[in-house]
Design an enzyme around this catalytic site. Structure first.
Site, PDB file in Angstrom:
ATOM      1  N   LYS A 165       0.820  -1.216   0.000  1.00 22.61           N
ATOM      2  CA  LYS A 165       0.000   0.000   0.000  1.00 22.61           C
ATOM      3  C   LYS A 165       0.853   1.266   0.000  1.00 22.61           C
ATOM      4  O   LYS A 165       0.360   2.345  -0.324  1.00 22.61           O
ATOM      5  CB  LYS A 165      -0.981   0.014   1.178  1.00 22.61           C
ATOM      6  N   ASP A 166       2.149   1.140   0.337  1.00 24.38           N
ATOM      7  CA  ASP A 166       3.058   2.288   0.324  1.00 24.38           C
ATOM      8  C   ASP A 166       3.840   2.409  -0.986  1.00 24.38           C
ATOM      9  O   ASP A 166       4.638   3.333  -1.138  1.00 24.38           O
ATOM     10  CB  ASP A 166       4.065   2.187   1.480  1.00 24.38           C
ATOM     11  N   LEU A 207      -6.338   9.909   5.226  1.00 26.90           N
ATOM     12  CA  LEU A 207      -7.566  10.584   4.773  1.00 26.90           C
ATOM     13  C   LEU A 207      -8.661   9.569   4.462  1.00 26.90           C
ATOM     14  O   LEU A 207      -9.844   9.850   4.659  1.00 26.90           O
ATOM     15  CB  LEU A 207      -7.277  11.427   3.535  1.00 26.90           C
ATOM     16  N   ARG A 208      -8.272   8.406   3.979  1.00 32.61           N
ATOM     17  CA  ARG A 208      -9.249   7.343   3.690  1.00 32.61           C
ATOM     18  C   ARG A 208      -9.967   6.908   4.968  1.00 32.61           C
ATOM     19  O   ARG A 208     -11.202   6.774   4.993  1.00 32.61           O
ATOM     20  CB  ARG A 208      -8.505   6.150   3.062  1.00 32.61           C
ATOM     21  N   ARG A 209      -9.203   6.684   6.028  1.00 33.99           N
ATOM     22  CA  ARG A 209      -9.816   6.280   7.286  1.00 33.99           C
ATOM     23  C   ARG A 209     -10.645   7.416   7.869  1.00 33.99           C
ATOM     24  O   ARG A 209     -11.754   7.201   8.369  1.00 33.99           O
ATOM     25  CB  ARG A 209      -8.728   5.839   8.273  1.00 33.99           C
ATOM     26  N   ARG A 256       1.312  10.253  13.571  1.00 33.39           N
ATOM     27  CA  ARG A 256       2.461   9.779  12.808  1.00 33.39           C
ATOM     28  C   ARG A 256       3.351   8.930  13.705  1.00 33.39           C
ATOM     29  O   ARG A 256       3.167   8.845  14.895  1.00 33.39           O
ATOM     30  CB  ARG A 256       3.277  10.971  12.268  1.00 33.39           C
ATOM     31  N   ARG A 290       2.908   4.766  17.834  1.00 33.81           N
ATOM     32  CA  ARG A 290       1.474   5.073  17.829  1.00 33.81           C
ATOM     33  C   ARG A 290       0.767   4.399  19.005  1.00 33.81           C
ATOM     34  O   ARG A 290      -0.096   5.006  19.648  1.00 33.81           O
ATOM     35  CB  ARG A 290       0.859   4.638  16.492  1.00 33.81           C
ATOM     36  N   CYS A 347      -1.609   9.652  -2.059  1.00 36.93           N
ATOM     37  CA  CYS A 347      -1.989   9.590  -0.638  1.00 36.93           C
ATOM     38  C   CYS A 347      -2.588  10.905  -0.162  1.00 36.93           C
ATOM     39  O   CYS A 347      -2.987  11.029   0.987  1.00 36.93           O
ATOM     40  CB  CYS A 347      -0.783   9.206   0.205  1.00 36.93           C
TER      41      CYS A 347
END
Length: 314
Positions: free
Chosen positions: A81-82, A128-130, A147, A153, A241
């Site tokens: 995904k990155d 932003l998707r979440r 971040r 986290r 992204c």
């Protein structure tokens, strides 16, 4: 070839991924020596600014790619995904591995699921998707940027900065961190559609036939089909992204289903669509779904989303 060098970031998850690939390659090719070359990327150094504002997820791959182009490494292991959609000349995407659990997950010390979060609960994510999908479900939530690597986290959650944080289930499973928090709750794909490529590893390689042959044993046929559909969808939308895009394809035998969502970061406007076909349709299905949402105004909506994200959120 007697020795293969993997360029890798130094985070615990990146090292786990590279060590996993190292072990699998050494098992598949007795006599092959696989070495890790650990390096720091710009994305690892800048921890106080959201990725979308400083260049996107490619910040985690650039230094690794430069090392490969200099001949200092043969491959780099990334969370797919990155991985950007385009590669520098001389490099290519050589492998897509079997997927872990593709779902996002909520981690919390107090609450067992999204429904249990109280009014105005503070949730950490920089995605932003979440953000978009969380606020469409719960407009009352306060979303704050988060971040740092996975362990950082979780530490911030345990120190009370957030009521809950959202991370990829795959990363938690791979690092064995589910027991680090009181509640670890994977979120149904019906509620939050994952990111393109989520839970698969993408192995970027130098464009060399011998290297490609060595690593090809790690390819997974289902993962290739699913993630190519997802990456085609994002590519046609020209979405990086900086915009909220969720897309997930799943193979069921000879059947293939894909669903996607795009919209504004606050969840106030969204376009969601789904399509089904046969497994053989994977070369066209992602593009067809993208065209379907484009016809509904997706590109214009994503342009607005990007402006909002960069001017108001970040």
């Amino acid at each position: 070839m007697k020795k293969l060098i993997i360029a890798t970031r130094g985070s615990k998850l990146a090292l786990w991924q590279s060590e996993f690939v190292k072990a699998e390659l050494e098992k598949a090719h007795p006599g092959l020596e696989v070495e890790l070359s650990v390096m720091m990327t710009k994305g690892d150094k800048i921890l106080d600014t959201p990725l979308a504002k400083i260049g996107g997820k490619g910040l985690f791959t650039k230094e690794l790619e430069e090392a490969m182009l200099r001949g200092e490494a043969h491959i780099a292991v990334h969370s797919l995904k990155d991985v950007p959609m385009e590669f520098p000349k001389g490099l290519k995407l050589g492998v897509i591995t079997k997927r872990e659990d593709v779902r996002d997950a909520m981690l919390s010390e107090k609450y067992g699921c999204l429904e249990e979060l109280p009014q105005g609960a503070v949730v950490g994510t920089t995605s932003l998707r979440r953000r978009m999908q969380l606020l469409s479900l719960r407009p009352d939530l306060v979303i704050k940027n988060l971040r740092g690597n996975v362990n950082t986290r979780i530490r911030k959650l345990k120190e009370g900065e957030f009521d809950a944080i959202i991370l990829a289930t795959a990363g938690i499973n791979r690092l064995g961190l589910a027991s680090e928090v009181r509640y670890f709750s994977p979120i149904s794909k019906e509620h939050i559609i994952p990111a393109s490529g989520q839970a698969a590893l993408g192995i970027e390689i130098v464009d060399d036939a011998e290297v490609e042959d060595l690593v090809s044993v790690l390819n997974d046929a289902d993962a290739i089909v699913e993630t190519m559909v997802e990456r085609d969808f994002v590519t046609l939308l020209e979405g990086g992204c900086q915009v909220p895009i969720g897309v997930n394809a799943q193979v069921f035998g000879d059947f293939l289903h894909v669903k996607a969502i795009i919209g504004l970061p606050d969840g106030s406007e969204m376009i969601s669509e789904a399509m089904s076909g046969t497994r053989a349709d994977f070369v066209t299905l992602g593009k067809a779904l993208a065209q379907k949402v484009i016809d509904k105004g997706a590109k214009e909506l994503l342009e607005r989303a990007e402006k909002i994200a960069l001017s108001e959120i970040f």
